[in-house]
Design an enzyme around this catalytic site. Structure first.
Site, PDB file in Angstrom:
ATOM      1  N   ILE A 165       0.949  -1.253   0.013  1.00 32.30           N
ATOM      2  CA  ILE A 165      -0.045  -0.022  -0.065  1.00 32.30           C
ATOM      3  C   ILE A 165       0.970   1.249   0.115  1.00 32.30           C
ATOM      4  O   ILE A 165       1.920   1.044   0.261  1.00 32.30           O
ATOM      5  CB  ILE A 165      -0.962  -0.065   1.207  1.00 32.30           C
ATOM      6  CG1 ILE A 165      -0.092   0.051   2.565  1.00 32.30           C
ATOM      7  CG2 ILE A 165      -1.969  -1.087   1.015  1.00 32.30           C
ATOM      8  CD1 ILE A 165      -1.082   0.083   3.768  1.00 32.30           C
ATOM      9  N   ASP A 166       0.395   2.211  -0.252  1.00 32.13           N
ATOM     10  CA  ASP A 166       1.243   3.611  -0.741  1.00 32.13           C
ATOM     11  C   ASP A 166       1.932   4.129   0.909  1.00 32.13           C
ATOM     12  O   ASP A 166       1.176   3.610   1.749  1.00 32.13           O
ATOM     13  CB  ASP A 166       0.498   4.684  -1.158  1.00 32.13           C
ATOM     14  CG  ASP A 166       0.207   4.434  -2.780  1.00 32.13           C
ATOM     15  OD1 ASP A 166       0.474   3.802  -3.047  1.00 32.13           O
ATOM     16  OD2 ASP A 166      -0.902   5.125  -2.829  1.00 32.13           O
ATOM     17  N   GLN A 167       2.976   4.733   0.863  1.00 31.70           N
ATOM     18  CA  GLN A 167       3.433   5.049   2.083  1.00 31.70           C
ATOM     19  C   GLN A 167       2.570   6.200   2.906  1.00 31.70           C
ATOM     20  O   GLN A 167       2.336   5.658   4.220  1.00 31.70           O
ATOM     21  CB  GLN A 167       4.752   6.046   1.598  1.00 31.70           C
ATOM     22  CG  GLN A 167       5.455   6.676   2.982  1.00 31.70           C
ATOM     23  CD  GLN A 167       6.844   7.417   2.658  1.00 31.70           C
ATOM     24  OE1 GLN A 167       6.799   7.583   1.404  1.00 31.70           O
ATOM     25  NE2 GLN A 167       7.402   7.874   3.519  1.00 31.70           N
ATOM     26  N   ARG A 202      -7.490   6.252  -5.429  1.00 33.14           N
ATOM     27  CA  ARG A 202      -6.962   7.624  -5.524  1.00 33.14           C
ATOM     28  C   ARG A 202      -7.420   8.288  -6.972  1.00 33.14           C
ATOM     29  O   ARG A 202      -8.169   9.290  -6.984  1.00 33.14           O
ATOM     30  CB  ARG A 202      -5.622   7.988  -5.300  1.00 33.14           C
ATOM     31  CG  ARG A 202      -5.122   7.614  -3.994  1.00 33.14           C
ATOM     32  CD  ARG A 202      -3.674   7.564  -3.682  1.00 33.14           C
ATOM     33  NE  ARG A 202      -3.179   8.942  -3.763  1.00 33.14           N
ATOM     34  CZ  ARG A 202      -1.850   9.174  -3.674  1.00 33.14           C
ATOM     35  NH1 ARG A 202      -0.928   8.206  -3.563  1.00 33.14           N
ATOM     36  NH2 ARG A 202      -1.397  10.554  -3.995  1.00 33.14           N
TER      37      ARG A 202
END
Length: 302
Positions: free
Chosen positions: A119-121, A224
């Site tokens: 998953i994104d930072q 997103r």
């Protein structure tokens, strides 16, 4: 610092990869890969030949995980689940990265433990990790067959008034201006993508909505981009819904926290991986995050 440069000594001439196998417990594939990446130095010069030989003193850069005390939210014999905080990387970007989730996992469960998805930072929430190489293969196969159901929570701008299915193809490519270096966009040449969005609660004073997100595909930045496409960008998103100038500032780490809050509504991306549901080893699992994400959202925007 997780990556350590250590002075070592080979008492006799031998293949470097054999020394790493015998002394540090690497597999042949791991040892040769690290040598090829320039992690072994003889007289301050990196050796990159995987069949190269060593004798006497040399230096080797290896990963030595550290802990910040992050405890798993769920654990079984073959796997473990962490509730990753926003801002923590899954893997180090380079050998100077001070800490990432892989540190915590390998510190607690050993070198064979590995993270099975990303998953994104800035996205917080559940990350499924294997404790050994066999369970890593099994879990990655489960992802490949799309046997994993994931739920996210997002705090978005505007009044999201009804359930919505977005099936827009996504393309990862450099922006045509060549200024923005990271962008995923809706494009007919992209990969098929599908996300279902369900509004949970609207906050009229903020003009923001808490939304449940169900991704049926796993494209990068899918939630997103799909939310931005339907004109409900996620609060705190520094990329989607922002001007090119501010995106560049963010990527160059020149955007102040106050500027980011003014532009996007929060100092972090308000997206959270809230639930994982899957079958593994003939047993069903439904694992939910213990984090009160709505409370976090309201603290960031009020």
């Amino acid at each position: 610092m997780p990556f350590v440069r250590k002075r070592m000594f080979a008492p006799k001439k031998q293949k470097a990869f054999l020394y790493l196998i015998q002394e540090l417990g690497y597999t042949q594939k791991e040892a040769q890969r690290l040598i090829a990446k320039g992690r072994l130095f003889v007289n301050d010069t990196p050796m990159t030949r995987t069949a190269g030989e060593i004798e006497g003193e040399f230096e080797f850069i290896y990963f030595e995980p550290i802990t910040k005390g992050l405890e798993p939210t769920y654990e079984e014999e073959e796997f473990v689940v962490f509730d990753k905080p926003s801002g923590v990387l899954i893997h180090p970007q380079n050998r100077y990265t001070p800490y990432s989730l892989i540190d915590e996992l390998k510190y607690q469960y050993g070198r064979d433990a590995n993270i099975t998805h990303r998953i994104d930072q800035e996205t917080s929430g559940l990350v499924l990790c294997a404790k050994n190489k066999q369970s890593e293969r099994d879990i990655k196969m489960m992802f490949e067959h799309r046997d994993m159901k994931k739920k996210y929570l997002a705090f978005v701008h505007g009044y999201f008034d009804k359930e919505l299915t977005v099936e827009e193809p996504l393309l990862r490519a450099e922006d045509e201006s060549a200024i923005v270096r990271m962008v995923v966009k809706v494009d007919e040449k992209g990969k098929a993508s599908k996300t279902v969005f369900k509004p949970l609660e609207y906050f009229p004073k903020l003009n923001m909505t808490l939304v449940e997100c169900l991704p049926y595909t796993g494209r990068q930045h899918q939630i997103r981009v799909h939310l931005f496409h339907v004109k409900h960008p996620i609060v705190g998103d520094p990329i989607y819904g922002q001007s090119e100038e501010n995106i560049v500032k963010f990527l160059d780490r020149e955007l102040s926290e106050d500027q980011r809050i003014e532009n996007s509504g929060a100092k972090r991306l308000l997206l959270h991986a809230s639930e994982l549901a899957f079958h593994l080893y003939e047993k069903p699992y439904s694992i939910k995050s213990k984090v009160d994400f709505l409370k976090i959202c309201l603290l960031h925007v009020m």
